[in-house]
Design an enzyme around this catalytic site. Structure first.
Site, PDB file in Angstrom:
ATOM      1  N   GLU B 279       0.202  -1.257   0.043  1.00  0.00           N
ATOM      2  CA  GLU B 279       0.168  -0.292   0.090  1.00  0.00           C
ATOM      3  C   GLU B 279       1.166   0.810   0.150  1.00  0.00           C
ATOM      4  O   GLU B 279       0.850   2.011  -0.413  1.00  0.00           O
ATOM      5  CB  GLU B 279      -0.971   0.381   1.784  1.00  0.00           C
ATOM      6  CG  GLU B 279      -2.025   0.855   0.930  1.00  0.00           C
ATOM      7  CD  GLU B 279      -3.460   0.299   2.228  1.00  0.00           C
ATOM      8  OE1 GLU B 279      -3.039  -0.681   2.506  1.00  0.00           O
ATOM      9  OE2 GLU B 279      -4.460   1.173   2.209  1.00  0.00           O
ATOM     10  N   GLU B 282       2.244   1.456  -3.468  1.00  0.00           N
ATOM     11  CA  GLU B 282       1.445   1.447  -4.084  1.00  0.00           C
ATOM     12  C   GLU B 282       1.368   3.562  -3.694  1.00  0.00           C
ATOM     13  O   GLU B 282       1.276   4.296  -4.867  1.00  0.00           O
ATOM     14  CB  GLU B 282      -0.458   1.777  -3.893  1.00  0.00           C
ATOM     15  CG  GLU B 282      -1.716   1.699  -5.359  1.00  0.00           C
ATOM     16  CD  GLU B 282      -2.171   1.364  -5.132  1.00  0.00           C
ATOM     17  OE1 GLU B 282      -2.744   0.354  -4.085  1.00  0.00           O
ATOM     18  OE2 GLU B 282      -3.626   1.610  -5.274  1.00  0.00           O
ATOM     19  N   CYS B 299      -8.805  -1.689   3.246  1.00  0.00           N
ATOM     20  CA  CYS B 299      -8.538  -3.770   4.044  1.00  0.00           C
ATOM     21  C   CYS B 299      -9.792  -3.669   4.814  1.00  0.00           C
ATOM     22  O   CYS B 299      -9.649  -4.428   4.773  1.00  0.00           O
ATOM     23  CB  CYS B 299      -7.735  -2.942   5.521  1.00  0.00           C
ATOM     24  SG  CYS B 299      -6.176  -2.041   5.050  1.00  0.00           S
ATOM     25  N   SER B 319      -7.500   1.991  -2.920  1.00  0.00           N
ATOM     26  CA  SER B 319      -5.437   0.800  -3.513  1.00  0.00           C
ATOM     27  C   SER B 319      -6.833  -0.282  -3.817  1.00  0.00           C
ATOM     28  O   SER B 319      -7.230  -1.212  -3.590  1.00  0.00           O
ATOM     29  CB  SER B 319      -5.278   0.645  -1.710  1.00  0.00           C
ATOM     30  OG  SER B 319      -4.351  -0.293  -1.995  1.00  0.00           O
ATOM     31  N   LYS B 353     -15.661 -10.299   6.484  1.00  0.00           N
ATOM     32  CA  LYS B 353     -15.110 -10.640   5.821  1.00  0.00           C
ATOM     33  C   LYS B 353     -15.421 -12.000   5.410  1.00  0.00           C
ATOM     34  O   LYS B 353     -15.119 -13.224   4.310  1.00  0.00           O
ATOM     35  CB  LYS B 353     -13.915 -11.498   7.325  1.00  0.00           C
ATOM     36  CG  LYS B 353     -12.593 -10.106   7.809  1.00  0.00           C
ATOM     37  CD  LYS B 353     -11.196  -9.833   6.246  1.00  0.00           C
ATOM     38  CE  LYS B 353     -11.326  -8.734   7.462  1.00  0.00           C
ATOM     39  NZ  LYS B 353     -10.313  -7.813   6.002  1.00  0.00           N
ATOM     40  N   GLU B 356     -16.507 -11.270   2.494  1.00  0.00           N
ATOM     41  CA  GLU B 356     -15.730 -11.274   1.783  1.00  0.00           C
ATOM     42  C   GLU B 356     -14.252 -12.561   0.877  1.00  0.00           C
ATOM     43  O   GLU B 356     -14.176 -12.568  -0.437  1.00  0.00           O
ATOM     44  CB  GLU B 356     -14.506 -10.230   2.272  1.00  0.00           C
ATOM     45  CG  GLU B 356     -13.047  -9.799   1.388  1.00  0.00           C
ATOM     46  CD  GLU B 356     -11.926  -9.160   2.608  1.00  0.00           C
ATOM     47  OE1 GLU B 356     -11.229  -8.394   1.868  1.00  0.00           O
ATOM     48  OE2 GLU B 356     -11.286  -9.270   2.996  1.00  0.00           O
ATOM     49  N   GLU B 361     -12.906 -13.103  -6.677  1.00  0.00           N
ATOM     50  CA  GLU B 361     -11.676 -12.727  -7.018  1.00  0.00           C
ATOM     51  C   GLU B 361     -10.354 -12.982  -6.246  1.00  0.00           C
ATOM     52  O   GLU B 361      -9.718 -13.383  -6.413  1.00  0.00           O
ATOM     53  CB  GLU B 361     -11.273 -11.425  -7.154  1.00  0.00           C
ATOM     54  CG  GLU B 361     -12.020 -10.236  -7.351  1.00  0.00           C
ATOM     55  CD  GLU B 361     -13.530  -9.919  -6.551  1.00  0.00           C
ATOM     56  OE1 GLU B 361     -14.144 -10.972  -5.712  1.00  0.00           O
ATOM     57  OE2 GLU B 361     -14.549  -8.936  -7.189  1.00  0.00           O
ATOM     58  N   CYS B 499     -11.337  -1.869  13.468  1.00  0.00           N
ATOM     59  CA  CYS B 499     -12.060  -3.827  13.734  1.00  0.00           C
ATOM     60  C   CYS B 499     -12.299  -3.960  15.758  1.00  0.00           C
ATOM     61  O   CYS B 499     -12.866  -5.086  15.770  1.00  0.00           O
ATOM     62  CB  CYS B 499     -10.623  -4.069  13.811  1.00  0.00           C
ATOM     63  SG  CYS B 499     -10.561  -4.505  11.836  1.00  0.00           S
TER      64      CYS B 499
END
Lengths: 160, 561
Positions: B279, B282, B299, B319, B353, B356, B361, B499
């Site tokens: 990151e 980037e 994230c 990102s 999550k 996710e 992907e 979190c």
């Protein structure tokens, strides 16, 4: 029958009442007036324009009896069952209409999309009780026979 | 000075700007019961449990009544007890009372208050709408027959997250919490953050339980099961095992996971270190080469899904880095050399999550998902209890080879501002305690929903914003799009305070979140290496990867929803 959604109706209403959250009910009333129900397609459109979640619009639409998510008939017959109409025998009128059109408390609209029969709690026409309203027109001092005659005359309009 | 006082249950209490009588009473240590009241949400006034009696014997709800100077009230009278009992009886009359098989058993407010008010009987017939559960979401389960219509979920979804997936539908006795057209939650803009489940006082919204699938993998001798544990998990499970809230307990958790039968236990903090490398690179590239700015962090999977629904115009600003969980899982699956079938589990503070992990992907070469199963902190606590492991007495174990190394920079990912602080540590040449302290004081720390800082990186002023809570993110994005504010780097975490307060964690009040944040910073300080670029293992791993492999394992794309 309005099959494709004419969004300009909504645009005009939003223009008139303002693109804000508090315009929702006024815009929905306009939509209900024009489309005769609230088509699902307008929810994402209004959500984006007014900045209200679709879930909230659905909440408002299901809260108010006046909004319908199902397509209503060309003629919406509202049988008043307010106190004045009730005591002057509005229920037999309702039963006669349902029997004539093959409808019930659950099935409110005829398959040909011509008639919707529903009850309302007061039309404000107590002096003419029992009253029936078809779209925007009041029919005073009704009875079952007159109600059926009214339906037949409306069907005649269709067949003419 | 004109101080204002009121008398509650004979106690004189100062009124100091509290928004209602309930807050004044709670400040005085009087625990007025309430279902629908939450200090972080708007006042709804629906449950009527928080009633008080004034001097004339009139009853009102303390959540919606303003405190006034000289007011004298009581919160525990025969009349109020009777009133509350009736409220409870009415709620229970249309509530499914199969408590023993409810996921909220023993954590339910309705149970708690029924016990507290010594309810021995319900006078009304038990009649509830036996609609089937909505299990369409990977993240949460909705069970309307447990719902008491307190509306906390609706207010959280709308006010805190600005997601608006659910609202109040229908009315009177037919009222229920609905999505648009009363459809499945999976087809709504729900981001899976699980904050609705976190605030639900009963079992109407709960975390989707995937533990059975993990038990099966663990008991299969032909399967090797590896597990990674996110930073925020370690500070959220102590209280459940009779230890202190917020105490970092990764060592004990590694022991417990080994005892459960996991073959390899890893720390997602290493994944976070990889994320920082990628990151930061980037960001530096975008900054130097005129890339799309500002850059948003990636994230948080709930933020990603929210952006895909509501901000498709920003997808190029996010990102391309996978989340630490996904980066680490891709590496773990890629590096796996064993003969057995390999199942990878992630223990996360997060319900998003779970979604996710199912994204297209993130598929490994063998066709499996890079993360096969995601367990929330709540589920892993339940599994440890099922297995009868004495967690409180467990030894401290380190994570396993070959991914044993991690830095403090990875650990602090679990709290709002952590990602940003880790990036700043990474780009700072000076890694001394003094330099790190200066970074900590730039304004990135603290549990506020919106934080700002300006930092000099490579001679340039870099404007940073750190937001948690998606409503805060949306408000910030609106300001950016109107041109009112300008930033270069924006960290977004969907859950308020990050979190540590994830939807999959045991419920944390604000005071618990403070302890959890402190715990993470404590765990960070305990590490010798506190900047991600000091992670030699990650550095070597990345140096061996070519551009193509990095792209395949560590980066991703987003879709407009």
């Amino acid at each position: 029958m309005q099959d494709t959604i004419d969004y300009s109706v909504l645009d005009a209403a939003i223009e008139e009442f303002g693109a804000k959250e508090s315009s929702l009910i006024a815009v929905l009333q306009r939509a209900q007036e024009v489309y005769r129900y609230l088509p699902a397609e307008i929810f994402p459109y209004l959500s984006a324009k007014l900045g209200i979640s679709e879930a909230k619009i659905y909440g408002v639409a299901t809260f108010y009896e006046n909004f319908s998510l199902e397509k209503k008939g060309k003629y919406v017959i509202k049988v008043c069952d307010g106190t004045a109409c009730h005591v002057r025998h509005s229920v037999p009128i309702l039963e006669a209409l349902r029997k004539e059109l093959g409808l019930s408390a659950e099935k409110k609209t005829t398959d040909d999309g011509m008639f919707t029969v529903e009850t309302v709690s007061c039309l404000g026409a107590c002096s003419s009780a029992p009253a029936v309203m078809v779209n925007d027109e009041i029919y005073p001092t009704m009875n079952p026979d007159k109600a059926i005659a009214l339906v037949i005359s409306l069907q005649g309009v269709k067949n003419a | 000075m004109d101080k204002k006082f009121m008398t509650i249950d004979g106690k004189t209490v100062e009124i100091n700007g509290e928004r209602n009588i309930l807050e004044v009473a709670r400040k005085a240590g009087i625990d007025i019961p309430a279902f629908c009241y939450d200090p972080e949400l708007s006042v709804y006034g629906a449950c009527r449990m928080c009633v008080f009696e004034n001097e004339r014997g009139a009853i009102d709800a303390s959540c919606s009544a303003q405190p006034r100077d000289g007011m004298v009230i009581k919160t525990n009278t025969p009349k109020l007890r009777k009133y509350r009992k009736t409220v409870l009886e009415l709620l229970l009359s249309n509530h499914c009372r199969d408590c023993t098989v409810c996921p909220k058993n023993n954590k339910c407010k309705l149970q708690e208050f029924a016990l507290r008010y010594n309810l021995s009987d319900v006078r009304f017939p038990n009649d509830y709408n036996d609609a089937s559960k909505d299990t369409s979401s990977y993240s949460i389960v909705r069970d309307s027959k447990k719902c008491i219509l307190c509306g906390k979920c609706v207010r959280t979804c709308n006010e805190i997250q600005n997601v608006g997936a659910i609202d109040y539908g229908f009315r009177s006795s037919k009222m229920k919490i609905v999505t648009a057209f009363d459809g499945e939650i999976a087809n709504s803009p729900c981001v899976g953050c699980g904050q609705c489940a976190a605030v639900c006082p009963v079992g109407a919204i709960t975390v989707k339980d995937d533990s059975e699938k993990v038990w099966n993998a663990l008991s299969d001798p032909n399967t090797e099961v590896s597990v990674q544990v996110a930073p925020a998990v370690r500070v959220a499970l102590g209280k459940e095992f009779g230890l202190k809230e917020g105490e970092p307990l990764m060592g004990k958790l590694v022991f417990a996971l080994k005892a459960l039968g996991f073959d390899k236990v890893y720390d997602t903090s290493l994944g976070a270190d990889i994320t920082i490398f990628e990151e930061a690179a980037e960001f530096a590239d975008r900054l130097a080469n005129g890339g799309v700015m500002p850059m948003f962090t990636s994230c948080c999977p709930a933020w990603i899904k929210h952006a895909e629904h509501k901000h498709p115009e920003l997808l190029n600003n996010i990102s391309t880095c996978r989340s630490p969980m996904q980066m680490f899982a891709s590496v773990i699956k890629h590096e796996y050399k064993g003969d057995k079938k390999h199942v990878h589990v992630a223990v996360m503070p997060c319900t998003a999550k779970k979604f996710e992990a199912k994204r297209d992907e993130f598929t490994a070469k063998d066709g499996s998902k890079t993360v096969d199963y995601v367990l929330s902190t709540q589920e892993i606590i339940a599994m440890i209890k099922t297995a009868g492991i004495n967690f409180a007495e467990a030894e401290n174990c380190p994570p396993d080879n070959p991914f044993e190394e991690f830095t403090g920079g990875g650990v602090i990912f679990g709290v709002t501002g952590g990602v940003t602080e880790a990036v700043l540590r990474f780009v700072s040449k000076d890694k001394s305690d003094k330099a790190l302290k200066e970074i900590a004081y730039t304004g990135v720390r603290g549990l506020k929903g919106v934080k700002e800082a300006t930092v000099k990186i490579a001679g340039k002023d870099v404007r940073i914003a750190v937001v948690s809570g998606l409503a805060n993110a949306d408000a910030l994005i609106e300001k950016i799009e109107k041109g009112e504010v300008k930033y270069d780097f924006i960290e977004v975490m969907a859950c308020p305070t990050g979190c540590i307060n994830g939807g999959g964690q045991p419920r944390a009040e604000l005071k618990d979140r403070i302890l959890r944040a402190d715990g993470l910073y404590k765990a960070d300080e305990a590490e010798v290496k506190r900047a991600s670029d000091e992670n030699v293992l990650v550095k070597e791993m990345l140096s061996k990867m070519d551009k193509h492999l990095k792209h395949e394992l560590l980066h991703t794309t987003y879709i407009k929803r």
